[in-house]
Design a protein around this motif. Structure first.
Motif, PDB file in Angstrom:
ATOM      1  N   THR A 212       0.833  -1.202   0.000  1.00  0.00           N
ATOM      2  CA  THR A 212       0.000   0.000   0.000  1.00  0.00           C
ATOM      3  C   THR A 212       0.862   1.244   0.000  1.00  0.00           C
ATOM      4  O   THR A 212       0.611   2.196  -0.745  1.00  0.00           O
ATOM      5  N   ALA A 213       1.899   1.242   0.837  1.00  0.00           N
ATOM      6  CA  ALA A 213       2.770   2.411   0.920  1.00  0.00           C
ATOM      7  C   ALA A 213       3.520   2.644  -0.382  1.00  0.00           C
ATOM      8  O   ALA A 213       3.873   3.775  -0.703  1.00  0.00           O
ATOM      9  N   GLY A 214       3.764   1.590  -1.153  1.00  0.00           N
ATOM     10  CA  GLY A 214       4.511   1.726  -2.393  1.00  0.00           C
ATOM     11  C   GLY A 214       3.689   2.186  -3.570  1.00  0.00           C
ATOM     12  O   GLY A 214       4.247   2.558  -4.601  1.00  0.00           O
ATOM     13  N   SER A 215       2.355   2.172  -3.457  1.00  0.00           N
ATOM     14  CA  SER A 215       1.483   2.592  -4.555  1.00  0.00           C
ATOM     15  C   SER A 215       0.828   3.924  -4.185  1.00  0.00           C
ATOM     16  O   SER A 215       0.066   3.982  -3.220  1.00  0.00           O
ATOM     17  N   PRO A 216       1.127   5.008  -4.909  1.00  0.00           N
ATOM     18  CA  PRO A 216       0.511   6.304  -4.570  1.00  0.00           C
ATOM     19  C   PRO A 216      -1.010   6.248  -4.553  1.00  0.00           C
ATOM     20  O   PRO A 216      -1.643   6.830  -3.667  1.00  0.00           O
ATOM     21  N   THR A 217      -1.604   5.543  -5.505  1.00  0.00           N
ATOM     22  CA  THR A 217      -3.063   5.464  -5.558  1.00  0.00           C
ATOM     23  C   THR A 217      -3.622   4.738  -4.346  1.00  0.00           C
ATOM     24  O   THR A 217      -4.566   5.201  -3.698  1.00  0.00           O
ATOM     25  N   GLU A 218      -3.035   3.584  -4.011  1.00  0.00           N
ATOM     26  CA  GLU A 218      -3.512   2.820  -2.870  1.00  0.00           C
ATOM     27  C   GLU A 218      -3.269   3.566  -1.564  1.00  0.00           C
ATOM     28  O   GLU A 218      -4.076   3.488  -0.637  1.00  0.00           O
ATOM     29  N   LEU A 219      -2.163   4.289  -1.487  1.00  0.00           N
ATOM     30  CA  LEU A 219      -1.864   5.038  -0.257  1.00  0.00           C
ATOM     31  C   LEU A 219      -2.866   6.172  -0.064  1.00  0.00           C
ATOM     32  O   LEU A 219      -3.297   6.441   1.070  1.00  0.00           O
ATOM     33  N   GLN A 220      -3.253   6.830  -1.157  1.00  0.00           N
ATOM     34  CA  GLN A 220      -4.255   7.895  -1.020  1.00  0.00           C
ATOM     35  C   GLN A 220      -5.605   7.330  -0.603  1.00  0.00           C
ATOM     36  O   GLN A 220      -6.323   7.935   0.201  1.00  0.00           O
ATOM     37  N   LYS A 221      -5.960   6.150  -1.128  1.00  0.00           N
ATOM     38  CA  LYS A 221      -7.192   5.493  -0.681  1.00  0.00           C
ATOM     39  C   LYS A 221      -7.103   5.154   0.791  1.00  0.00           C
ATOM     40  O   LYS A 221      -8.067   5.353   1.556  1.00  0.00           O
ATOM     41  N   PHE A 222      -5.957   4.631   1.214  1.00  0.00           N
ATOM     42  CA  PHE A 222      -5.784   4.248   2.617  1.00  0.00           C
ATOM     43  C   PHE A 222      -5.888   5.486   3.514  1.00  0.00           C
ATOM     44  O   PHE A 222      -6.465   5.418   4.604  1.00  0.00           O
ATOM     45  N   PHE A 223      -5.345   6.602   3.070  1.00  0.00           N
ATOM     46  CA  PHE A 223      -5.410   7.844   3.853  1.00  0.00           C
ATOM     47  C   PHE A 223      -6.864   8.251   4.085  1.00  0.00           C
ATOM     48  O   PHE A 223      -7.247   8.596   5.211  1.00  0.00           O
ATOM     49  N   ARG A 224      -7.679   8.186   3.041  1.00  0.00           N
ATOM     50  CA  ARG A 224      -9.091   8.536   3.211  1.00  0.00           C
ATOM     51  C   ARG A 224      -9.795   7.536   4.133  1.00  0.00           C
ATOM     52  O   ARG A 224     -10.591   7.919   4.993  1.00  0.00           O
ATOM     53  N   ASN A 225      -9.494   6.261   3.947  1.00  0.00           N
ATOM     54  CA  ASN A 225     -10.159   5.237   4.747  1.00  0.00           C
ATOM     55  C   ASN A 225      -9.794   5.331   6.217  1.00  0.00           C
ATOM     56  O   ASN A 225     -10.636   5.107   7.093  1.00  0.00           O
ATOM     57  N   ILE A 226      -8.546   5.647   6.519  1.00  0.00           N
ATOM     58  CA  ILE A 226      -8.139   5.684   7.918  1.00  0.00           C
ATOM     59  C   ILE A 226      -8.764   6.879   8.639  1.00  0.00           C
ATOM     60  O   ILE A 226      -9.011   6.830   9.844  1.00  0.00           O
ATOM     61  N   LEU A 227      -9.048   7.950   7.901  1.00  0.00           N
ATOM     62  CA  LEU A 227      -9.781   9.069   8.507  1.00  0.00           C
ATOM     63  C   LEU A 227     -11.192   8.637   8.884  1.00  0.00           C
ATOM     64  O   LEU A 227     -11.700   8.986   9.967  1.00  0.00           O
TER      65      LEU A 227
END
Length: 1364
Positions: A212-227
């Protein structure tokens, strides 16, 4: 110390000195040695023997104690480093500790910056009130903006302090000052990863995985989800991001696609940015109102005066009334806090008697800084000031003081200035006198700061404005290039140990040693020169030393590996991105793209890089390009091959490019949700792409920068159609749950939801969406529903006849066929505009196959079952022409001049310029045509087929212009977007963007379709026979060298298995009818066959003996043995010679191997393993716990390998049958063994597994020698000398050589990079006993693992098993 002024002893001083000595000795006995020396006239005289002995003893004591302390610290760091390498310390915990340390530093900075803030009560109250009011509802981020230097950072710090007092106790504070390390700009993915780790740690949530950390797209999704998750858990989040414009330009971070526009309750996002920045413009475009924007305005004179008084009190200084007035008058011109800060720094040097003529202050920030530089030049000389500040400004991450000394000593202009009026003390050794820099540094104390970067303290400016002024004041383009050259040569180590010429005033040309240190890439094994890794590419690039850059960095295999392993592959990609901006070099782009392709694999391994893994993957991607691009790519591949030949460990050496290579037509891959894509739409006006997925998700991408804009969730079933609306930027989608939804493209919010808009569970191609200026239509063949643009449904529209067929929409009128002969054209609002016309005479009825609309011409084209094409005009004009096709695909080109239809493997083009459909072209394909599109100029046609290929055709000539390989799935959707072609598949999630104008030299080799049902491979890998789908009744012959289909071999029934007799060149094809077809490859016109058994049971599998003398055919109820011979140079198959039945209660035979002496070893789907001698005895060997998936015999018949789905492999000795080794390998997901092959000498066995790896085992010891990740399961393996050829499920052919040294180090661990576990159980041949060795991963159950737990697992050691 103990004497008075007249040199008499002072008793009181003596007493105090004695007490101090005794106290020091008592507290530091271990490190303190007492020395008693009688002074000579109150001093130490080195000429006296006892005094010299004392000094020598004291120096030795100091040296020994310093050595001991240094060794202790080094030993501690070495121990920690070893723990990290061995995996005893969790790497995720290390990252988390760094993040927490970063958070602590930013929190400390917040407290410091708050102290100097005065005023701003108005805007401070507004921001706090807005945050308080929006706390319990969804809201937008808050934006603080203003000009540079206006105090935005200090204001944010004050907001944080105030909100901490009023928010709930469960508040999580996340602060990031993005300009804290200027000129270095933080990357967006690093910032988001850091925030996610801190939030997950504070809230007890699952942290992001390495993938997840290595994929910009997946990391941005994770950022929204963790909020969202933190909000649902009841936490209050306050995230503060200062200076968004300072983010690095990677991934187009300034466009702010990553910022959520709708935050969940209790989550506050406060950001600041410069009003004149691109980030502010994009932020305004994302929001509809200005109520969440707060501008930081200039300070008033009174506020400035309060700040000045506070600062003077804190520094214990004062000014006269006239001096205060001068300072405040200058400040009032700008009202800028940074301007005031510089003024206060300048007035600290004033005295009460400083003349008014010297009390000069600039009218703005730049003028004050310029005056500061002029004062420094007057005191320290211009060349020295300009050199020191220029090098600090040009440094990539700041400079160490030692580095600054070195580069200034290498600068001939600075040295000439220093020694203008005096000669250097030693002409053969010239350095900058340290005192000169110490004096300058003291005068710059208010403008410099010391930062810790990668464990070292560097010097940098404390505000980026000073850096900009220095650049403009001293660094012309010529001088910048010269300074970059000196820095580049310094980090190259060019002048280390060499004499550098310099011309000094009054002296001839001198050759002097500047005493600069060497700059090796590795200081020691495992200890890299990180300063060189970070700085060298930057300075070589900007100095114009491009040849050195190509040789030392871009084409250096050692450099690429070193920086990837130390700094991460992202930093190398960033370096090469910068090179591509200045250098027009195709090869640099190829190496960069190769690293981008490698990055996901390295992210999966959590950044752990092994040299053999890194070099092997580079070579497997670039080797095909080395001959075409010899200068950089060829040199890099040559270095890697040389390293492989000298490697002291077992290695696999790629002999072809079998992994996706860089370049070619495929430009971008958009990774959508993990579901097939059913529909796509692109808008040139919006520069966006929308895709509807099988799982109900809609993703919207920016085609300008390939960034994910929105992931729209709401549908509960597959999305059938999507449409982008550019007038009011929105996206319409219809799903199989029957709902129609409209989404805002600004913030991703749902604007409209209409249930039952379409029949539930409709197939994808049956639902159509049409948008007019005032109405919205959703229609199928049987119904039409109409709404206004506001979502209000109009009176339900239906025909008067029940048996009506909707043909299409023309403008706002519905065209449908009633009673199979009457055409109705009806307006849903104004029924007076409805018309009715008979399509044919009453005797002929029309059965509609398909229809398509031509909006500009006002026509609907209808294909009938009876073999006619009808053209229906809005004016009720009708025409009919014979049309024998029954197309499954039909559409009209954008200029509405060409009708395109697809029927099975043929794509037909017709001119519809008149009322007739005149045939133009018939384009034949190798598989069923699934999709097509025509370019805007109607010159090119692109088609997608079931064979996973995209073909590009000329519309004017019908010539096949290109064939694009790489989709790896049937191409079901195609569309043109400018010069790009967008393709998607209903069976896979990625969306591909293809550029048809690419360098043909970079075209990747074509391969057979991915996921073929059956395949056979020649020993050289150049010829492949395959059956794509199980239902197909033909075998394809593929030439691997040309990448093309050679011929089709028709068969009479479905194929159940394929085998290839390598030496006799016979293709064996088993059919479900029980027949075995035999194709002599040297006689293409001939075909042999063995008749089916009496029971007519189908063939399960085939096996050829190692010497190719016999053939075993396994049917459902028996196994037969045939003889393969040659009669009069013609191959024959005789028999069956022998047969043995299979019990009805026996599990189905899954795979088998025919051994010498006509023995058969086979496995079943329930795990049984049997050795049958065809009447010569039956032995049941140790069974497996799951289906046997692989049985392979060695070339000389001495051993056989049996593998199963659970990853257990057993190596059997066959003469007599005895189990030598049981090898169990378990990774994180899949374990089953699919294919295997013994080396020519039978010394090694190669295996391909479900975990997408190739493993190499030693036959004698059973040890695992090497593991290689190849991204796709290997389904076939054949050996050649020193290596093997293999076929992957993806369709690629692998050719590799295996090199194993005679002696392998006992410390060698094949699983040190690719983590997993293997267990080896071997038979002690001397004692006939069993010994087991297990790796250190205990209690390993992969079925219980979650993706989030993979990071901790990877940190566990995976020791090589040792045979006891």
């Amino acid at each position: 110390m103990d004497a008075t002024a007249n040199m008499l002893l002072d008793p009181e001083s003596q007493k105090l000195l004695a007490e101090l000595k005794s106290q020091l000795y008592a507290t530091s006995q271990k490190t303190t040695n007492l020395h008693c020396v009688e002074l000579s006239r109150g001093i130490i005289d080195p000429k006296r023997k006892e005094h010299a002995q004392y000094l020598d003893s004291l120096c030795q004591q100091f040296i020994s104690q310093m050595k001991a302390r240094i060794e202790a610290v080094v030993s501690l760091r070495t121990t920690e480093s070893q723990k990290k390498i061995l995996g005893n310390v969790e790497e995720d915990e290390d990252k988390l500790s760094l993040v927490l340390e970063e958070a602590k530093q930013h929190t400390t900075m917040t407290a410091e910056l708050c102290e100097g803030l005065h005023g701003r009560e108005g805007i401070l109250g507004k921001i706090c009130l807005a945050m308080w009011e929006s706390g319990q509802k969804c809201h937008s981020p808050l934006v603080v903006h203003g000009a540079a230097g206006m105090g935005k950072t200090a204001l944010l710090c004050k907001v944080v302090r105030e909100m901490q007092r009023v928010l709930e106790t469960r508040v999580v504070l996340v602060i990031r000052f993005l300009a804290a390390h200027h000129p270095q700009r933080p990357a967006l993915d690093q910032v988001l990863h850091s925030i996610c780790l801190q939030v997950s740690s504070a809230c007890g949530l699952v942290p992001p995985t390495p993938m997840t950390a290595g994929s910009p797209t997946e990391l941005q999704k994770f950022f929204r989800n963790i909020l969202e998750e933190a909000s649902q858990q009841g936490y209050t989040l306050l995230i503060v991001l200062d200076a968004l414009e300072q983010l690095a330009e990677q991934h187009h971070s300034h466009k702010l696609h990553w910022i959520p526009t709708n935050l969940p309750p209790k989550v506050h996002l406060l950001v600041s940015m410069d009003t004149c920045s691109e980030a502010f413009v994009n932020m305004r475009l994302k929001t509809d109102s200005l109520e969440n924007f707060f501008e930081v305005e200039r300070l008033s004179r009174d506020e400035g005066e309060r700040i000045m008084e506070s600062h003077l009190r804190a520094s214990q200084r004062t000014l006269t009334a006239e001096q205060k007035d001068v300072a405040l008058q200058s400040f009032t011109l700008t009202g800028c806090p940074l301007h005031l800060k510089l003024i206060l720094s300048a007035v600290q040097n004033w005295t009460s008697f400083t003349p008014l003529t010297e009390q000069l202050l600039g009218n703005n920030t730049e003028e004050v800084m310029s005056q500061l530089l002029h004062r420094l030049e007057h005191k320290h000389r211009k060349e020295l000031v300009g050199g020191a500040l220029g090098y600090i400004a040009l440094a990539r991450d700041g400079l160490l003081e030692a580095e600054l000394y070195d580069v200034m000593s290498l600068d001939d202009d600075v040295i000439s200035e220093v020694y203008r009026y005096t000669h250097p003390p030693t002409p053969s050794l010239i350095r900058l006198p340290p005192l000169l820099w110490a004096r300058l540094k003291r005068d710059l104390k208010d403008h410099l700061e010391e930062r810790w970067t990668n464990g070292v303290a560097v010097i940098a400016f404390n505000h980026r404005c000073l850096s900009e002024v220095v650049l403009g004041h001293y660094l012309t383009s010529e001088r910048q290039g010269r300074c970059h050259k000196i820095l580049g040569e310094y980090f190259l180590g060019r002048w280390s140990g060499k004499l550098k010429p310099v011309a000094l005033p009054g002296l001839s040309l001198l050759l002097s040693d500047r005493k600069v240190p060497p700059q090796p890439l590795w200081f020691a094994p495992g200890l890299a020169n990180i300063r060189k890794l970070q700085a060298l590419p930057h300075h070589l690039l900007h100095a114009g030393l491009w040849e050195e850059l190509r040789q030392e960095v871009i084409s250096s295999a050692e450099w690429l590996f070193c920086k990837t392993s130390v700094c991460g592959v992202s930093s190398v990609i960033h370096d090469l991105d910068q090179c591509s901006q200045y250098m027009d070099c195709t090869e640099t782009g190829l190496i960069r793209d190769a690293l981008v392709l490698i990055k996901p694999g390295l992210d999966f391994l959590d950044g752990r890089v092994g040299m053999s893994l890194f070099y092997g993957e580079l070579l497997a991607r670039l080797s095909a390009l080395s001959a075409v691009f010899p200068s950089l790519v060829g040199r890099l591949c040559s270095q890697i091959n040389d390293w492989f030949l000298t490697c002291a460990e077992p290695v696999l050496i790629p002999k072809c490019s079998f992994l996706q290579q860089p370049g070619g037509a495929l430009q971008h891959t958009l990774n959508t949700r993990n579901a097939g894509v059913l529909c796509v739409d692109a808008s040139t006006a919006l520069q966006m792409l929308a895709a509807g997925a099988e799982d109900g998700g809609v993703t919207v991408w920016s085609l300008e920068d390939q960034q994910l804009l929105h992931d729209l969730l709401g549908h509960s079933a597959a999305v059938l159609t999507v449409k982008l609306e550019h007038s009011a930027p929105s996206c319409l989608s219809v799903a199989a749950d029957g709902s129609l939804r409209r989404w805002s493209l600004k913030n991703g919010q749902q604007l409209l939801c209409i249930q039952e808009a379409a029949p539930p569970d409709s197939p994808p191609s049956s639902v159509h969406l049409h948008l007019s200026e005032e109405l919205l239509f959703v229609y199928t063949k049987t119904q039409v529903k109409v709404w206004g643009l506001d979502g209000a449904e109009l009176q339900p529209f239906s025909s008067r006849e029940d048996a009506s067929v909707v043909l299409g929409i023309l403008g706002e009128s519905v065209v449908f066929l009633c009673d199979k002969s009457w055409v109705h054209i009806s307006h849903p609002v104004d029924r007076t505009r409805s018309t009715k016309t008979r399509l044919e005479d009453s005797e002929r009825r029309v059965t509609v196959v398909t229809s398509v609309t031509s909006p500009r011409r006002g026509k609907v084209l209808v294909v009938s079952e009876e073999g006619f094409l009808y053209q229906i005009c809005r004016s009720n004009k009708l025409s009919a022409a014979e049309f024998p096709l029954r197309p499954s695909l039909i559409f009209i080109s954008e200029d509405e001049m060409i009708l395109v239809t697809g029927c099975e493997r043929t794509l037909s083009l017709f001119s519809i310029d008149t009322n007739l459909a005149d045939p133009i072209l018939e384009l034949q394909h190798d598989a069923a045509v699934l999709s097509a599109c025509v370019s805007n100029d109607s010159q090119r046609l692109v088609s997608g087929a079931a064979d996973q290929l995209i073909r590009v055709w000329s519309v004017t000539t019908g010539a096949l212009l290109d064939c694009l390989c790489g989709s790896d799935a049937p191409v079901t959707s195609l569309l043109f977007f400018r010069d790009l072609v967008v393709s998607a598949s209903s069976s896979k999630s990625p969306i591909h963007l293809w550029n048809l104008k690419y360098d043909p030299r970079l075209k990747p080799p074509a391969h057979i379709p991915a996921g073929s049902a059956h395949a056979a491979l020649s020993s050289d890998g150049n010829q492949i026979f395959y059956v794509h789908h199980q239902s197909e009744r033909e075998v394809m012959s593929w030439n691997g060298q040309t990448g093309s289909l050679v011929e089709r071999l028709a068969v009479s029934a479905e194929v159940s298995c394929l085998e290839l007799a390598q030496h006799k060149r016979l293709l064996l094809c088993g059919l479900t009818s029980g027949t075995v077809l035999i194709y002599p490859l040297s006689l293409p016109q001939e075909t042999l066959c063995t008749p089916p058994p009496e029971s007519l049971s189908g063939v399960l599998c085939l096996a050829v003996s190692p010497q190719e003398k016999n053939l075993a055919v396994a049917y459902e109820d028996s196994v037969c043995l045939f003889e393969m011979a040659t009669r009069d140079s013609f191959p024959t198959v005789e028999g069956p010679l022998k047969r043995f039945p299979l019990s009805l209660l026996h599990a189905p035979l899954s795979c088998m191997a025919l051994l010498p002496n006509r023995r058969l070893l086979y496995g079943t789907s329930c795990g049984s393993v049997v050795l049958n001698g065809f009447g010569g005895g039956v032995s049941e060997l140790q069974p497996h716990g799951s289906k046997v998936t692989c049985v392979t015999a060695s070339n000389w018949g001495s051993h056989a390998l049996v593998g199963s789905q659970d990853g257990v492999q057993r190596l059997w000795a066959l003469n007599p049958p005895s189990l030598d080794h049981t090898m169990e390998h378990k990774g994180f997901f899949f374990h089953g063994v699919i294919s295997a092959a013994f080396s020519e000498s039978d010394q090694f066995v190669f295996t391909g597994s479900e975990d997408r790896t190739i493993k190499i085992w030693d036959v004698a010891s059973g040890k695992l020698l090497f593991v290689q990740y190849v991204y796709s399961p290997v389904v076939r393996m054949v050996t050649f000398r020193n290596g093997f050829a293999a076929l992957t499920l993806q369709g690629s052919v692998i050719r590799e050589a295996f090199r194993c040294p005679d002696h392998v180090s006992p410390d060698y661990n094949p699983l040190r990079i690719i983590k997993g576990q293997y267990r080896l159980t071997s038979r002690d041949k001397n004692r006939d006993a069993w010994r087991t060795s297990v790796s250190d991963l205990q209690h390993f159950n992969p079925a219980q693992f979650k993706l989030s737990l993979m990071g901790p697992l990877r940190a566990e050691p995976s020791s090589t098993c040792v045979l006891l």
